[in-house]
Design a protein around this motif. Structure first.
Motif, PDB file in Angstrom:
ATOM      1  N   ARG A   5       0.837  -1.193   0.000  1.00 18.47           N
ATOM      2  CA  ARG A   5       0.000   0.000   0.000  1.00 18.47           C
ATOM      3  C   ARG A   5       0.876   1.249   0.000  1.00 18.47           C
ATOM      4  O   ARG A   5       1.832   1.348   0.766  1.00 18.47           O
ATOM      5  N   LYS A   7       0.648   5.437   0.305  1.00 11.29           N
ATOM      6  CA  LYS A   7      -0.167   6.593   0.684  1.00 11.29           C
ATOM      7  C   LYS A   7       0.690   7.839   0.490  1.00 11.29           C
ATOM      8  O   LYS A   7       1.752   7.958   1.104  1.00 11.29           O
ATOM      9  N   PHE A  15      -3.377  12.511  -1.207  1.00 16.59           N
ATOM     10  CA  PHE A  15      -3.349  12.674  -2.659  1.00 16.59           C
ATOM     11  C   PHE A  15      -3.586  11.338  -3.357  1.00 16.59           C
ATOM     12  O   PHE A  15      -4.271  11.267  -4.367  1.00 16.59           O
ATOM     13  N   LYS A  16      -3.020  10.265  -2.819  1.00 16.89           N
ATOM     14  CA  LYS A  16      -3.167   8.933  -3.422  1.00 16.89           C
ATOM     15  C   LYS A  16      -3.105   7.893  -2.322  1.00 16.89           C
ATOM     16  O   LYS A  16      -2.299   7.983  -1.409  1.00 16.89           O
ATOM     17  N   ASP A  17      -3.930   6.867  -2.453  1.00 14.81           N
ATOM     18  CA  ASP A  17      -3.939   5.731  -1.539  1.00 14.81           C
ATOM     19  C   ASP A  17      -4.243   4.516  -2.400  1.00 14.81           C
ATOM     20  O   ASP A  17      -5.378   4.326  -2.829  1.00 14.81           O
ATOM     21  N   ALA A  18      -3.212   3.710  -2.708  1.00 11.51           N
ATOM     22  CA  ALA A  18      -3.383   2.621  -3.671  1.00 11.51           C
ATOM     23  C   ALA A  18      -2.369   1.510  -3.436  1.00 11.51           C
ATOM     24  O   ALA A  18      -1.370   1.704  -2.749  1.00 11.51           O
ATOM     25  N   THR A  52       5.495   5.290  -9.780  1.00  6.97           N
ATOM     26  CA  THR A  52       4.852   4.128  -9.180  1.00  6.97           C
ATOM     27  C   THR A  52       4.572   3.100 -10.272  1.00  6.97           C
ATOM     28  O   THR A  52       4.314   3.456 -11.420  1.00  6.97           O
ATOM     29  N   GLU A  59       2.975   5.257 -13.317  1.00  8.98           N
ATOM     30  CA  GLU A  59       2.533   6.638 -13.140  1.00  8.98           C
ATOM     31  C   GLU A  59       3.738   7.468 -12.739  1.00  8.98           C
ATOM     32  O   GLU A  59       4.558   7.021 -11.940  1.00  8.98           O
ATOM     33  N   TYR A  61       5.171  11.282 -11.337  1.00  4.00           N
ATOM     34  CA  TYR A  61       4.817  12.488 -10.603  1.00  4.00           C
ATOM     35  C   TYR A  61       6.052  13.351 -10.422  1.00  4.00           C
ATOM     36  O   TYR A  61       7.179  12.865 -10.464  1.00  4.00           O
ATOM     37  N   LEU A  84       0.934  15.308 -11.207  1.00  4.90           N
ATOM     38  CA  LEU A  84       0.994  14.188 -12.141  1.00  4.90           C
ATOM     39  C   LEU A  84       1.834  14.587 -13.342  1.00  4.90           C
ATOM     40  O   LEU A  84       1.712  15.697 -13.846  1.00  4.90           O
ATOM     41  N   ASN A  86       2.556  12.250 -16.346  1.00  5.25           N
ATOM     42  CA  ASN A  86       2.559  11.016 -17.118  1.00  5.25           C
ATOM     43  C   ASN A  86       3.114  11.168 -18.531  1.00  5.25           C
ATOM     44  O   ASN A  86       3.107  10.229 -19.298  1.00  5.25           O
TER      45      ASN A  86
END
Length: 91
Positions: A5, A7, A15-18, A52, A59, A61, A84, A86
């Motif tokens: 995970r 964060k 901003f992101k949690d994946a 990531t 992705e 950043y 971002l 990309n």
């Protein structure tokens, strides 16, 4: 593929949690790769790129200065700013 995970938190909130399979970023010790089951540590993050690897691809950043916390099942990135990017190609 094993995941961990991630964060990413800014002063504005999460901003992101994946789930990711890898994170690449510039730390005080140089360009660093974090994979699932990485040893636990804390280090400053230097302004630059953060990449990531997710199931759908990569992705990219741009991040400001901050801190990286790596725990057994969680990578926490605390940064002043993030955007971002990309359009950037993977190395």
């Amino acid at each position: 593929m094993k995941t961990i995970r991630l964060k990413i938190v800014t002063p504005d909130g999460v901003f992101k949690d994946a789930e990711v399979s890898a994170v690449y970023l510039n730390t005080a010790k140089g360009y660093t790769e974090i994979l699932p089951r990485h040893m636990e540590f804390v280090t400053p993050i230097k302004e630059g790129k953060l990449e990531t690897v997710i199931a759908e691809g990569r992705e990219h950043y741009r991040v400001g200065d901050g801190l990286l916390y790596v725990e057994k099942s969680l990578i926490t990135v605390l940064v002043e700013k993030i955007s971002l990017n990309n359009n950037e190609k993977s190395e």
